[in-house]
Scaffold this active site. Sequence first.
Site, mmCIF file in Angstrom:
data_model
loop_
_atom_site.group_PDB
_atom_site.id
_atom_site.type_symbol
_atom_site.label_atom_id
_atom_site.label_comp_id
_atom_site.label_asym_id
_atom_site.label_seq_id
_atom_site.Cartn_x
_atom_site.Cartn_y
_atom_site.Cartn_z
ATOM 1 N N GLY A 113 5.634 29.291 16.161
ATOM 2 C CA GLY A 113 5.436 30.675 15.534
ATOM 3 C C GLY A 113 4.374 30.939 14.662
ATOM 4 N N SER A 152 18.350 37.016 15.377
ATOM 5 C CA SER A 152 17.590 38.090 15.105
ATOM 6 C C SER A 152 16.963 38.667 16.585
ATOM 7 C CB SER A 152 16.452 37.886 14.403
ATOM 8 O OG SER A 152 15.602 36.744 14.565
ATOM 9 N N HIS A 169 10.227 32.274 14.031
ATOM 10 C CA HIS A 169 11.144 31.550 14.181
ATOM 11 C C HIS A 169 12.434 31.694 14.520
ATOM 12 C CE1 HIS A 169 7.919 30.060 11.306
ATOM 13 N NE2 HIS A 169 8.338 28.769 11.532
ATOM 14 N N ASP A 176 10.930 33.653 9.562
ATOM 15 C CA ASP A 176 12.035 33.003 8.937
ATOM 16 C C ASP A 176 12.136 31.630 9.501
ATOM 17 O OD1 ASP A 176 14.950 32.861 8.419
ATOM 18 O OD2 ASP A 176 15.596 33.680 10.219
#
Length: 281
Positions: free
Chosen positions: A145, A101, A41, A165
């Site tokens: 995802g 990220s 994600h 996430d």
Amino acid sequence: MNYRHAFHAGNFADVLKHWILLAILDRLGAKAKPFFVLDTHAGGGFYDLAREASGRTGEAAAGIGRLIPVPDDAPDSLRPYLAAIARLNAGEASLRWYPGSPYLVAERLREQDRLVACDLEEGEGKTLAETLAPYGRAKAHWGDGYAAIPSMLPPAERRGLVLIDPPFERRDEFDQMGRAATLGLKHFETGLFALWYPLKDGAAVDRFLTGLPTVKGGLAAVELAVEAPQADGRLTACGMALFNPPYGLFETIENDLPWLVARLAQGPGATGAIRWRHPPA
């Protein structure tokens, strides 16, 4: 709750998540063998804190904003993360840019490593593709995802990290994430899995952690509260559940988490802790 990355970029939860993420990557990169990262994600991967989405909440000021410029007493484990933020904002009059990220991972890939970052939302997916375009070993995947977990695991590299996430827009997100981790570990039982979660309902979090599978490499949760968790209202606490943590990671976190709590505290009940679900076999 809705936890889309763009609205909360750079807040206390991102600080915890990205500090731990880079600590894991440092350990994966300590060996010459290649590693794979699946970010399920990912969001857009890069955020302008001056734009409407992030500026509307202002959460970065109480998160990464308290750590930049880098404090002289910052622990060594936090310095790679803080240095990355400082580099991005070099020349800016104030804190403006924050990396997600996938950007942080892509920046640290060696020629033998690989990243696949997923996002289901069309706009975020396009931004993610632009963010990762300069990185030949990183690929943006526009899609679910959770569905990518069984299709992309185990990786050819046979070592690596799966970061889950989600935005927690669904009422059953804890159940969905738990099922995804269980399935992923069946395909990639030695992989590192990191699951981010909000901590508003302590009983719901306890049920989630208790329901996660047992693995030889162990499972523990790192939790940070900037003030006592609230069932209703704004998010003040979160955690990351970590399967198969690399050697020495939790010793580092345990040593340096109190410093982070002191810097990010916003009210009574600020605390940090590691909760072992089960230790390594």
